[in-house]
Design an enzyme around this catalytic site. Structure first.
Site, PDB file in Angstrom:
ATOM      1  N   ARG A 266      34.759  46.553  30.522  1.00  0.00           N
ATOM      2  CA  ARG A 266      34.313  45.489  31.442  1.00  0.00           C
ATOM      3  C   ARG A 266      33.118  45.965  32.283  1.00  0.00           C
ATOM      4  O   ARG A 266      33.050  47.121  32.668  1.00  0.00           O
ATOM      5  CB  ARG A 266      35.486  45.035  32.319  1.00  0.00           C
ATOM      6  CG  ARG A 266      36.554  44.328  31.487  1.00  0.00           C
ATOM      7  CD  ARG A 266      37.772  43.972  32.306  1.00  0.00           C
ATOM      8  NE  ARG A 266      37.495  42.996  33.329  1.00  0.00           N
ATOM      9  CZ  ARG A 266      38.383  42.619  34.258  1.00  0.00           C
ATOM     10  NH1 ARG A 266      39.586  43.158  34.270  1.00  0.00           N
ATOM     11  NH2 ARG A 266      38.064  41.718  35.152  1.00  0.00           N
TER      12      ARG A 266
ATOM     13  N   ASP B 214      40.815  32.268  37.318  1.00  0.00           N
ATOM     14  CA  ASP B 214      41.924  32.881  36.572  1.00  0.00           C
ATOM     15  C   ASP B 214      42.876  31.843  35.984  1.00  0.00           C
ATOM     16  O   ASP B 214      43.759  32.174  35.186  1.00  0.00           O
ATOM     17  CB  ASP B 214      42.720  33.828  37.487  1.00  0.00           C
ATOM     18  CG  ASP B 214      41.893  35.044  37.897  1.00  0.00           C
ATOM     19  OD1 ASP B 214      40.894  35.332  37.225  1.00  0.00           O
ATOM     20  OD2 ASP B 214      42.251  35.682  38.899  1.00  0.00           O
TER      21      ASP B 214
ATOM     22  N   SER C 172      31.417  36.265  42.969  1.00  0.00           N
ATOM     23  CA  SER C 172      32.512  37.166  42.601  1.00  0.00           C
ATOM     24  C   SER C 172      33.087  37.817  43.847  1.00  0.00           C
ATOM     25  O   SER C 172      32.366  38.500  44.586  1.00  0.00           O
ATOM     26  CB  SER C 172      31.985  38.251  41.644  1.00  0.00           C
ATOM     27  OG  SER C 172      32.850  39.370  41.661  1.00  0.00           O
TER      28      SER C 172
ATOM     29  N   ARG D 211      38.400  35.484  27.301  1.00  0.00           N
ATOM     30  CA  ARG D 211      39.392  34.407  27.431  1.00  0.00           C
ATOM     31  C   ARG D 211      38.937  33.102  26.792  1.00  0.00           C
ATOM     32  O   ARG D 211      39.765  32.220  26.539  1.00  0.00           O
ATOM     33  CB  ARG D 211      39.758  34.205  28.910  1.00  0.00           C
ATOM     34  CG  ARG D 211      40.582  35.359  29.454  1.00  0.00           C
ATOM     35  CD  ARG D 211      40.946  35.226  30.922  1.00  0.00           C
ATOM     36  NE  ARG D 211      41.843  36.322  31.299  1.00  0.00           N
ATOM     37  CZ  ARG D 211      42.133  36.671  32.550  1.00  0.00           C
ATOM     38  NH1 ARG D 211      41.607  36.003  33.560  1.00  0.00           N
ATOM     39  NH2 ARG D 211      42.956  37.669  32.800  1.00  0.00           N
TER      40      ARG D 211
HETATM   41  O1  S3P Z   1      38.858  39.786  44.159  1.00  0.00           O
HETATM   42  C1  S3P Z   1      39.862  39.543  43.483  1.00  0.00           C
HETATM   43  O2  S3P Z   1      41.019  39.847  43.865  1.00  0.00           O
HETATM   44  C2  S3P Z   1      39.692  38.841  42.191  1.00  0.00           C
HETATM   45  C3  S3P Z   1      38.518  38.197  41.918  1.00  0.00           C
HETATM   46  C4  S3P Z   1      38.244  37.486  40.658  1.00  0.00           C
HETATM   47  O3  S3P Z   1      37.335  38.252  39.886  1.00  0.00           O
HETATM   48  P1  S3P Z   1      35.743  38.169  40.090  1.00  0.00           P
HETATM   49  O4  S3P Z   1      35.409  38.635  41.425  1.00  0.00           O
HETATM   50  O5  S3P Z   1      35.193  39.080  39.018  1.00  0.00           O
HETATM   51  O6  S3P Z   1      35.369  36.743  39.847  1.00  0.00           O
HETATM   52  C5  S3P Z   1      39.504  37.245  39.850  1.00  0.00           C
HETATM   53  O7  S3P Z   1      39.169  36.878  38.536  1.00  0.00           O
HETATM   54  C6  S3P Z   1      40.402  38.453  39.839  1.00  0.00           C
HETATM   55  O8  S3P Z   1      41.602  38.158  39.149  1.00  0.00           O
HETATM   56  C7  S3P Z   1      40.804  38.862  41.230  1.00  0.00           C
HETATM   57  C1  PEP Z   2      40.725  38.961  35.990  1.00  0.00           C
HETATM   58  C2  PEP Z   2      41.864  39.330  36.543  1.00  0.00           C
HETATM   59  O1  PEP Z   2      42.085  40.492  37.248  1.00  0.00           O
HETATM   60  P1  PEP Z   2      41.186  41.806  37.389  1.00  0.00           P
HETATM   61  O2  PEP Z   2      39.733  41.418  37.343  1.00  0.00           O
HETATM   62  O3  PEP Z   2      41.597  42.411  38.690  1.00  0.00           O
HETATM   63  O4  PEP Z   2      41.558  42.706  36.236  1.00  0.00           O
HETATM   64  C3  PEP Z   2      43.039  38.425  36.475  1.00  0.00           C
HETATM   65  O5  PEP Z   2      44.037  38.753  37.129  1.00  0.00           O
HETATM   66  O6  PEP Z   2      43.026  37.385  35.788  1.00  0.00           O
END
Ligand code: S3P
Ligand code: PEP
Length: 449
Positions: free
Chosen positions: A141, A336, A186, A367
């Protein structure tokens, strides 16, 4: 109504097969349930607790694999964290700037949030050297989204593919403040920079193109950081150096986990479910707005505020769903939940369009591709778009063998689709659900009986 058959078989390689057999007589889902604690808030409570002076008490912590990764990283950095449980976890903070240099590689497991937020903390801990990694999914990632602004602040970070992939090595530095204009909405990017700004003298500013979840801002303020929010420009300013003080955190139920039951209750005829104690922070409730657009019958009851976060009980009754278009600024507020929203769209009349969601391609799995392929295997009509999906609803699904691709949200979304699919659905690698929802199968059994 009983009669649905749900079994889990553990394979030799320790992966689970979740087998769901649609009952011959009508299934309807009933009951009052609770979902585990919010994952985003659980990570932040552990991290800020570790960085604070004094003790932090956490009630309702998510016991999923992802927060466990955060806890073990911060233990390795010197914080004392009591045994993890949902009742009460105590974190003895070591104070900002006092993290120890760990004797081994920090492993964030499957958790993007752990790795990206922790990078901001480590990069600003001067005089110490850290190495960080994760599992196969996390090592693929993109990390440049946080490495780039940190480098702009003077951080020293090295990694594979031009410092963009873990494993990463970090030489902690005193950083300089910056104003980062993030190209993506984000919360992980925003939070990483704010955490780096805590120990940085002056004003560190993050501006994002649309509002992402604001749990960091709420919790940082509660722990004593000097934070200014400019809603008109989606900007947050942290003035450092900060001092954080241990707090009491009460973690609400995770709306991302509740979403599975909201969609299940909406698509399984004759159902009525109440999901109690769910966090309904407006930066997370895009799923409620999307389902309302589709004609779902969801009511918010007993709305209240608990420890700085809005909470409600959510009642869902089944209804006929219709298609909708989901795009633009709502995407970060339901990012999510798109896999389970795709399941809702399969059972809705008309063609649902999801766009502006290219982020889904760099989550735990791609996804977009995985959901399209697995739902199509079951008989759905899903077309991939570069940044989303086009889903024509109304075709009946039939059970078959599907795969989570070790992605928790895919495993659970396919399980809900299986409830309304003829015959037997076998979900391979279903143990992935434990990343964010350890007792998912037990609750599935409970609502089906
Ligand atoms: O800050 C967080 O706790 C999260 C932010 C989101 O990701 P992004 O910041 O990459 O959009 C989400 O998809 C992830 O499950 C949790
Ligand atoms: C993208 C997710 O989490 P993370 O980015 O923390 O792995 C998620 O929980 O769907």
């Amino acid at each position: 109504m009983s009669a649905s058959v749900i079994t889990v078989e553990t394979q030799e390689d320790l992966s689970d097969k979740l087998i769901i057999q649609q009952p011959s007589v009508g299934l309807s889902l009933q009951g009052r349930i609770r979902v585990p604690g919010d994952k985003s808030i659980s990570h932040r409570a552990l991290m800020l607790g570790a960085l604070a002076q004094g003790e932090t008490e956490i009630q309702g912590l998510l016991l999923g694999e992802d927060p466990r990764s955060t806890a073990s990283c911060f233990q390795a950095l010197g914080a004392e964290i009591s045994e993890l449980n949902t009742e009460l976890v105590r974190v003895k903070g070591i104070g900002l700037g006092n993290l120890q240099e760990p004797v081994d590689v920090l492993n964030a497991g499957n958790s993007g949030t752990t790795l990206r937020l922790m990078l901001g903390i480590l990069a600003s801990h001067s005089g110490r050297f850290f190495t960080v990694t994760g599992d196969g999914s996390l090592r693929s990632r993109p990390m440049s989204r946080v490495v780039k602004p940190l480098l702009q602040m003077g951080a020293q970070i090295w990694g594979r593919k031009g410092n963009s992939l873990a494993p990463l090595a970090i030489q902690g530095q005193a950083l300089k403040p910056t104003h980062y204009l993030s190209p993506i909405a984000s919360a992980q990017v925003k939070s990483c920079i704010l955490l780096a700004g805590l120990m940085t003298e002056g004003q560190t500013i993050v501006t994002e193109p649309a509002l992402s979840r604001d749990h960091s801002e709420r919790m940082l303020r509660a722990f004593g950081a000097n934070l200014t929010i400019e809603p008109e420009t989606n900007s947050v300013i942290v003035t450092g150096p900060a001092q954080l003080y241990g707090q009491k955190v009460i973690v609400p139920g995770d709306i991302s986990s509740a979403a599975f039951w909201l969609v299940a209750g909406a698509i399984v005829p004759g159902s009525e479910l109440v999901v109690e104690n769910v966090g309904v922070n407006p930066t997370r409730t895009g799923i409620l707005e999307a389902l309302a657009l589709m004609g779902a019958d969801i009511q918010l009851e007993n709305q209240r505020e608990v420890a700085g976060e809005p909470v409600a009980d959510l009642r869902v009754r089944s209804s006929r769903l219709k298609s909708c278009t989901i795009a633009g600024d709502i995407i970060p507020r339901l990012i999510d939940e798109i896999p389970i929203l795709a399941v809702a769209a399969v059972f809705a009349e008309g063609t649902t369009i999801i766009r502006d969601a290219e982020e889904l391609r760099v989550k735990e799995s791609d996804r977009i591709t995985v959901m399209a392929q697995q739902l199509n295997k079951m008989g759905a009509q899903v077309t991939e778009l570069p940044d989303g999906m086009e889903i024509t609803g109304g075709t009946p699904l039939a059970g078959t063998d599907v795969d989570s691709y070790t992605d928790h949200r895919i495993a659970m979304s396919l399980a809900i689709a299986a409830l309304v699919s003829k015959g037997i659905t076998t979900i391979h690698r279903a143990e992935a659900a434990a990343i964010s929802y350890p007792n998912f199968t037990a609750t599935l059994q409970q609502v089906c009986s």
